[in-house]
Scaffold this motif. Structure first.
Motif, PDB file in Angstrom:
ATOM      1  N   ARG A  46       2.306 -13.587   1.811  1.00  0.00           N
ATOM      2  CA  ARG A  46       1.860 -12.202   1.775  1.00  0.00           C
ATOM      3  C   ARG A  46       2.165 -11.512   3.083  1.00  0.00           C
ATOM      4  O   ARG A  46       2.126 -12.122   4.141  1.00  0.00           O
ATOM      5  CB  ARG A  46       0.356 -12.154   1.512  1.00  0.00           C
ATOM      6  CG  ARG A  46       0.005 -12.635   0.112  1.00  0.00           C
ATOM      7  CD  ARG A  46      -1.466 -12.732  -0.089  1.00  0.00           C
ATOM      8  NE  ARG A  46      -2.105 -11.421   0.005  1.00  0.00           N
ATOM      9  CZ  ARG A  46      -3.337 -11.188  -0.399  1.00  0.00           C
ATOM     10  NH1 ARG A  46      -4.059 -12.156  -0.901  1.00  0.00           N
ATOM     11  NH2 ARG A  46      -3.851  -9.992  -0.290  1.00  0.00           N
ATOM     12  N   GLU A  48       0.574  -9.257   5.408  1.00  0.00           N
ATOM     13  CA  GLU A  48      -0.701  -8.631   5.773  1.00  0.00           C
ATOM     14  C   GLU A  48      -0.502  -7.288   6.461  1.00  0.00           C
ATOM     15  O   GLU A  48      -1.292  -6.369   6.281  1.00  0.00           O
ATOM     16  CB  GLU A  48      -1.501  -9.580   6.652  1.00  0.00           C
ATOM     17  CG  GLU A  48      -2.012 -10.790   5.901  1.00  0.00           C
ATOM     18  CD  GLU A  48      -2.790 -11.745   6.785  1.00  0.00           C
ATOM     19  OE1 GLU A  48      -3.251 -11.324   7.873  1.00  0.00           O
ATOM     20  OE2 GLU A  48      -2.936 -12.909   6.389  1.00  0.00           O
ATOM     21  N   GLU A  51       0.129  -4.790   3.775  1.00  0.00           N
ATOM     22  CA  GLU A  51      -1.107  -4.613   3.001  1.00  0.00           C
ATOM     23  C   GLU A  51      -2.092  -3.725   3.750  1.00  0.00           C
ATOM     24  O   GLU A  51      -2.725  -2.851   3.154  1.00  0.00           O
ATOM     25  CB  GLU A  51      -1.735  -5.968   2.686  1.00  0.00           C
ATOM     26  CG  GLU A  51      -0.965  -6.756   1.642  1.00  0.00           C
ATOM     27  CD  GLU A  51      -1.527  -8.144   1.409  1.00  0.00           C
ATOM     28  OE1 GLU A  51      -2.533  -8.521   2.053  1.00  0.00           O
ATOM     29  OE2 GLU A  51      -0.953  -8.863   0.583  1.00  0.00           O
ATOM     30  N   GLU A  52      -2.215  -3.926   5.058  1.00  0.00           N
ATOM     31  CA  GLU A  52      -3.110  -3.091   5.861  1.00  0.00           C
ATOM     32  C   GLU A  52      -2.650  -1.641   5.855  1.00  0.00           C
ATOM     33  O   GLU A  52      -3.472  -0.726   5.743  1.00  0.00           O
ATOM     34  CB  GLU A  52      -3.175  -3.617   7.296  1.00  0.00           C
ATOM     35  CG  GLU A  52      -3.928  -4.915   7.433  1.00  0.00           C
ATOM     36  CD  GLU A  52      -3.821  -5.516   8.822  1.00  0.00           C
ATOM     37  OE1 GLU A  52      -3.400  -4.803   9.760  1.00  0.00           O
ATOM     38  OE2 GLU A  52      -4.161  -6.696   8.977  1.00  0.00           O
TER      39      GLU A  52
END
Length: 106
Positions: A46, A48, A51-52
Motif C-alpha cells: 500500500r 500510505e 492514501e494520506e
C-alpha cells in the motif's frame, strides 16, 4: 450538518431545497511520496503517502461543501456524490469533488 448520499433523511422532513453546493480540492503529491509510491508499484504493498493525500483531500472537499451549504442557510446536504480524478502532465495532481443538494429541515 448532515451530509448524506440518500435523497432524504430518515425521520426528518425537507422544508426547502436551497440549491446545489460543491466542494472541490486539487492537490499535488510531492516527490518523496511519488518515489515511495513508485517503489510500492514495483515491490507491491500500500502507498500510505498517497492514501494520506486522498484522505486529506476528501476531508477538505467535505469541509468546503459544508461551509458553502451553511453559507446559504442549509441544515443538510442530500444526494451527495464524490468523484476522484488524476490531473497534470505526469498524473501528479489529485482532484476530489463532491456535490449535493443543500436543504433546510423541519
Amino acid at each position: 450538518m448532515i451530509i448524506t448520499t440518500t435523497p432524504t433523511i430518515e425521520g426528518r422532513e425537507i422544508l426547502e431545497y436551497k440549491g446545489l453546493v460543491f466542494g472541490e480540492v486539487i492537490t499535488g503529491v510531492n516527490f518523496i511520496k511519488d518515489f515511495g509510491a513508485g517503489l510500492r508499484d514495483i515491490f507491491g504493498g500500500r502507498s500510505e503517502g498517497y492514501e494520506e493525500e486522498l484522505i486529506d483531500a476528501r476531508n477538505e472537499a467535505l469541509a468546503e461543501l459544508k461551509m458553502r451549504a451553511e453559507r446559504i442557510g442549509a441544515d443538510a446536504v442530500v444526494g451527495a456524490k464524490m468523484d476522484y480524478e488524476v490531473l497534470g502532465q505526469a498524473g501528479s495532481m489529485l482532484m476530489v469533488t463532491i456535490s449535493g443538494t443543500a436543504v433546510s429541515l423541519k
